[in-house]
Design a protein around this motif. Structure first.
Motif, PDB file in Angstrom:
ATOM      1  N   ASP A 120      -0.029 -11.527   2.275  1.00  0.00           N
ATOM      2  CA  ASP A 120       0.595 -12.513   3.363  1.00  0.00           C
ATOM      3  C   ASP A 120      -0.010 -12.339   4.551  1.00  0.00           C
ATOM      4  O   ASP A 120      -0.168 -13.122   5.651  1.00  0.00           O
ATOM      5  CB  ASP A 120       2.033 -12.500   3.668  1.00  0.00           C
ATOM      6  CG  ASP A 120       2.591 -12.901   2.146  1.00  0.00           C
ATOM      7  OD1 ASP A 120       1.809 -13.529   1.211  1.00  0.00           O
ATOM      8  OD2 ASP A 120       3.847 -12.641   2.078  1.00  0.00           O
ATOM      9  N   THR A 121      -0.278 -10.983   5.278  1.00  0.00           N
ATOM     10  CA  THR A 121      -0.711 -10.748   6.528  1.00  0.00           C
ATOM     11  C   THR A 121      -2.088 -10.235   6.700  1.00  0.00           C
ATOM     12  O   THR A 121      -2.726 -10.103   7.901  1.00  0.00           O
ATOM     13  CB  THR A 121       0.018  -9.635   7.376  1.00  0.00           C
ATOM     14  OG1 THR A 121      -0.116  -8.424   6.446  1.00  0.00           O
ATOM     15  CG2 THR A 121       1.774 -10.031   7.133  1.00  0.00           C
ATOM     16  N   GLY A 122      -2.838  -9.867   5.621  1.00  0.00           N
ATOM     17  CA  GLY A 122      -4.055  -8.940   5.917  1.00  0.00           C
ATOM     18  C   GLY A 122      -3.978  -7.804   6.514  1.00  0.00           C
ATOM     19  O   GLY A 122      -5.189  -7.158   6.860  1.00  0.00           O
ATOM     20  N   LYS A 123      -3.005  -7.170   6.410  1.00  0.00           N
ATOM     21  CA  LYS A 123      -2.830  -5.831   6.995  1.00  0.00           C
ATOM     22  C   LYS A 123      -2.490  -4.818   6.107  1.00  0.00           C
ATOM     23  O   LYS A 123      -1.369  -4.972   5.239  1.00  0.00           O
ATOM     24  CB  LYS A 123      -1.856  -5.964   8.253  1.00  0.00           C
ATOM     25  CG  LYS A 123      -2.170  -6.935   9.341  1.00  0.00           C
ATOM     26  CD  LYS A 123      -1.136  -7.122  10.480  1.00  0.00           C
ATOM     27  CE  LYS A 123      -1.532  -8.102  11.697  1.00  0.00           C
ATOM     28  NZ  LYS A 123      -0.276  -8.322  12.595  1.00  0.00           N
ATOM     29  N   PRO A 124      -3.139  -3.840   6.013  1.00  0.00           N
ATOM     30  CA  PRO A 124      -2.883  -2.623   5.121  1.00  0.00           C
ATOM     31  C   PRO A 124      -1.587  -1.859   5.568  1.00  0.00           C
ATOM     32  O   PRO A 124      -1.285  -1.855   6.752  1.00  0.00           O
ATOM     33  CB  PRO A 124      -4.014  -1.592   4.911  1.00  0.00           C
ATOM     34  CG  PRO A 124      -4.681  -1.969   6.330  1.00  0.00           C
ATOM     35  CD  PRO A 124      -4.146  -3.255   6.628  1.00  0.00           C
ATOM     36  N   VAL A 125      -0.822  -1.213   4.372  1.00  0.00           N
ATOM     37  CA  VAL A 125       0.183  -0.317   4.565  1.00  0.00           C
ATOM     38  C   VAL A 125      -0.169   0.975   3.903  1.00  0.00           C
ATOM     39  O   VAL A 125      -0.570   0.864   2.981  1.00  0.00           O
ATOM     40  CB  VAL A 125       1.426  -0.783   4.071  1.00  0.00           C
ATOM     41  CG1 VAL A 125       2.637  -0.154   4.178  1.00  0.00           C
ATOM     42  CG2 VAL A 125       1.766  -2.343   4.628  1.00  0.00           C
ATOM     43  N   LYS A 126       0.103   1.972   4.562  1.00  0.00           N
ATOM     44  CA  LYS A 126      -0.006   3.224   3.903  1.00  0.00           C
ATOM     45  C   LYS A 126       1.397   3.933   3.690  1.00  0.00           C
ATOM     46  O   LYS A 126       2.315   3.755   4.286  1.00  0.00           O
ATOM     47  CB  LYS A 126      -0.723   4.383   4.967  1.00  0.00           C
ATOM     48  CG  LYS A 126      -2.489   3.881   4.949  1.00  0.00           C
ATOM     49  CD  LYS A 126      -2.909   5.038   5.829  1.00  0.00           C
ATOM     50  CE  LYS A 126      -4.278   4.800   6.100  1.00  0.00           C
ATOM     51  NZ  LYS A 126      -5.187   4.701   4.727  1.00  0.00           N
ATOM     52  N   LEU A 127       1.816   4.309   2.322  1.00  0.00           N
ATOM     53  CA  LEU A 127       2.985   4.410   1.848  1.00  0.00           C
ATOM     54  C   LEU A 127       2.713   5.947   1.335  1.00  0.00           C
ATOM     55  O   LEU A 127       2.026   6.514   0.802  1.00  0.00           O
ATOM     56  CB  LEU A 127       3.361   3.772   0.619  1.00  0.00           C
ATOM     57  CG  LEU A 127       3.446   2.264   0.794  1.00  0.00           C
ATOM     58  CD1 LEU A 127       3.526   1.611  -0.508  1.00  0.00           C
ATOM     59  CD2 LEU A 127       4.493   1.955   1.763  1.00  0.00           C
TER      60      LEU A 127
END
Length: 256
Positions: A47-54
């Motif tokens: 949706d945002t084009g921004k990655p998330v590191k979990l």
């Protein structure tokens, strides 16, 4: 009995500061959220084009890492106590904390096992275990273990099984012990049992037998990422709520 750490491939370790890029959104979350949060993070990225590191582990381990300066932007705990610990230490952004989810704890056994029981006061868990052990998260620090001990104590069963406990570093490690048939029974979250085909639920613990299971979430005060609050809001969206509900969590509060 405290077992040596069990390697659980699905859990990402808490990494050193240098492992995370400064512009990445980094979320530390309770191990029981692995699949669900992974799906929501994927949707956020789409949706945002921004990655998330979990990074997933026991809430206690993650809170201690944040205490030591680990680079988390958002923290999601499986209980209130570890979030309270960080809040009292001034580690959270003021007014960012929300009670996100609820869950249940259940007694599980291997999928091919045939034991049955009804969880009620003074039920014969010791007899069910026989010479085997009950897999649980560490009862002094891991939320699922703390809830489990509270339930067993409330039901008058703890003293009969306290010497038969196989304590694990997190709830997913406890789940794995049952799935691998290294322990005949375990206490895990209901949502954990649903993601492992190697186990089945024997019965649910009465909600009145233990403190309410609440997953709070908050932005970590040291975060410099402007998307941290937006991601926390995304976790409270209707889209995220649908995913949480499908996984078996109870969504708390109003969705946005």
């Amino acid at each position: 009995m405290v077992l040596a750490p069990v390697f659980v491939p699905v859990l990402a370790p808490v990494l050193a500061k240098s492992a995370f890029a400064a512009d990445s959104l980094t979320v530390f979350a309770a191990a029981s959220l692995k699949e669900t949060l992974g799906q929501i993070a994927d949707d956020w990225t789409k949706d945002t084009g921004k990655p998330v590191k979990l990074s997933f582990a026991a809430s206690s381990a993650l809170a201690k890492q944040i205490d030591e300066g680990a680079p988390a932007d958002v923290f999601i705990s499986a209980d209130l106590n570890w979030m309270d610990h960080l809040q009292k230490g001034g580690q959270l952004v003021d007014d960012s904390r929300v009670n996100l989810l609820g869950n249940r704890i259940v007694l599980v056994e291997a999928a091919n096992a045939a034991a049955t029981t009804q969880i009620k006061p003074d039920f014969d868990l010791a007899g069910l275990l026989g010479t085997g052990r009950l897999a649980m998260g560490n009862v002094a620090s891991v939320p699922a273990g703390i809830y489990g001990k509270a339930a067993l104590t409330s039901l008058g069963v703890w003293d009969s099984v306290k010497d038969k406990i196989a304590q694990a570093d997190n709830v997913r490690a406890a789940l794995l012990l049952v799935s691998r048939q290294e322990a005949p029974f375990g206490i895990v979250y209901e949502t954990d049992a649903k993601v492992d085909p190697g186990v089945k639920i024997v019965d649910r613990f009465p909600e009145s037998s233990h403190p309410a299971i609440i997953y709070p979430a908050a932005v970590v005060k040291t975060s410099k990422n402007p998307d941290a609050k937006a991601f926390l809001d995304y976790l409270q969206s209707k889209k995220a709520a649908q995913i949480f509900n499908q996984a078996g969590f109870t969504v708390l509060g109003k969705t946005q």
